[in-house]
Each structure stands twice: as structure tokens, then as C-alpha cells.
Design a protein around this motif. Structure first.
Motif, PDB file in Angstrom:
ATOM      1  N   GLN A 203      -1.773   3.758   1.098  1.00 16.28           N
ATOM      2  CA  GLN A 203      -1.557   4.103   2.502  1.00 16.28           C
ATOM      3  C   GLN A 203      -0.763   5.401   2.628  1.00 16.28           C
ATOM      4  O   GLN A 203      -1.087   6.260   3.426  1.00 16.28           O
ATOM      5  N   SER A 204       0.315   5.472   1.847  1.00 12.08           N
ATOM      6  CA  SER A 204       1.142   6.677   1.841  1.00 12.08           C
ATOM      7  C   SER A 204       1.907   6.736   0.528  1.00 12.08           C
ATOM      8  O   SER A 204       1.961   5.756  -0.223  1.00 12.08           O
TER       9      SER A 204
ATOM     10  N   GLY B  10       0.784  -1.228   0.000  1.00 14.45           N
ATOM     11  CA  GLY B  10       0.000   0.000   0.000  1.00 14.45           C
ATOM     12  C   GLY B  10       0.814   1.274   0.000  1.00 14.45           C
ATOM     13  O   GLY B  10       0.249   2.365  -0.118  1.00 14.45           O
TER      14      GLY B  10
END
Length: 167
Positions: free
Chosen positions: A155-156, A127
Motif C-alpha cells: 500500500q505504501s 500492506g
């Protein structure tokens, strides 16, 4: 179990099975006989009784089942462990999810006219999207990061995009 031990066990099992079929006198003395006897029901009962008693007497038959079960478990264990994630390796599902995220980020970069998508490399691990490569301006780099953040499942974003020096 070593190969030699397995081979020896297979030979012992094979010898035991052949001995039973080669000894018609012994089979007749135990009440067994030719399967086409005059009374098929009695012959069937004698054959099943003989098989049961031989099975109890011969531990090799029981060992054969145990060996087959152990072999099946030994073959299945690595297959199950191969799908399990570790700290440094993804599971199959995570890999597919990351590949989907990467494809979606690349598609957004291609669709945006402000970003030169061919010069931006996209990688995803669990992610976390990593963008790298070279762009002409800082605005292109910021736009690429914003596009990546907008993809579901991200996610990032790690921005390793470099700005090309002016010639």
C-alpha cells in the motif's frame, strides 16, 4: 456457570440415571421390564414410552442438553473472536498476506546488487512496508524504497533507512 454448579448438575444427572436402573420393581410397575422380555416388540415400545415420559418428567435431561449447548457455544466464541481483526491486531489472513509481502520485498532486495539487503530490515503491517537499517549512500536507500514499492500488495512504504556517516 461455576465449577461447583456444573459438578452439582452432573451429580444430579448421574443420580437420576442410576435410580432408574436400580428400581426394577418400579420399572415393572410402569410397564417396563427386562429388555429381553418374551415379546421384544412390546418391550421396545414400553422402553421408548418409558424413556419419553421420563424425559418429560425429568428437567435435568433437558437441562443437560442446554448445558452442553451452552458449553459448546462458550468454547466456540473465543475461537471465532480470535480470528477477527481489531484496530491493533491483524486477522490471520492479513498476517499471512503481510508475511508474503515481506518475503517478496526481501527477495527483491537480495536480488539487487546495488542494495546491501542484510543491512535493511523489512517489516509489513496491513500492506504498509517499513524499511529500516543502515546503508552507505542515499542512492541505496532510494533504490530499496523503489524495489519495495514495486511489490504487489504494498500500500505504501515508510522509509526509516539511515545513511551511515563517513568514517
Amino acid at each position: 456457570m461455576s465449577r461447583a454448579a456444573a459438578r452439582s448438575a452432573r451429580r444430579a444427572i448421574a443420580r437420576w440415571g442410576r435410580r432408574e436402573h436400580r428400581d426394577p420393581a418400579g420399572a415393572a410397575a410402569r410397564g417396563g421390564g427386562h429388555p429381553h422380555a418374551a415379546d421384544p416388540a412390546a418391550a421396545s415400545a414400553r422402553d421408548s414410552e418409558s424413556r419419553l415420559s421420563n424425559h418429560r418428567r425429568n428437567p435435568a435431561m433437558m437441562n443437560r442438553r442446554s448445558m452442553l449447548g451452552a458449553a459448546a457455544a462458550a468454547l466456540a466464541l473465543p475461537l471465532l473472536a480470535a480470528c477477527a481483526p481489531t484496530a491493533t491486531r491483524q486477522s490471520t489472513g492479513e498476517y499471512v498476506d503481510d508475511a508474503t509481502i515481506t518475503a517478496r520485498v526481501k527477495a527483491r532486495l537480495v536480488d539487487d546488487p546495488a542494495v546491501k539487503a542484510r543491512e535493511v530490515k523489512v517489516e509489513t503491517y496491513r500492506g504498509v512496508v517499513q524499511l529500516s537499517g543502515f546503508v552507505a549512500t542515499a542512492a541505496e536507500a532510494r533504490q530499496a524504497v523503489e524495489l519495495a514499492r514495486g511489490v504487489p500488495g504494498v500500500q505504501s512504504v515508510k522509509n526509516d533507512i539511515l545513511i551511515k556517516p563517513a568514517p
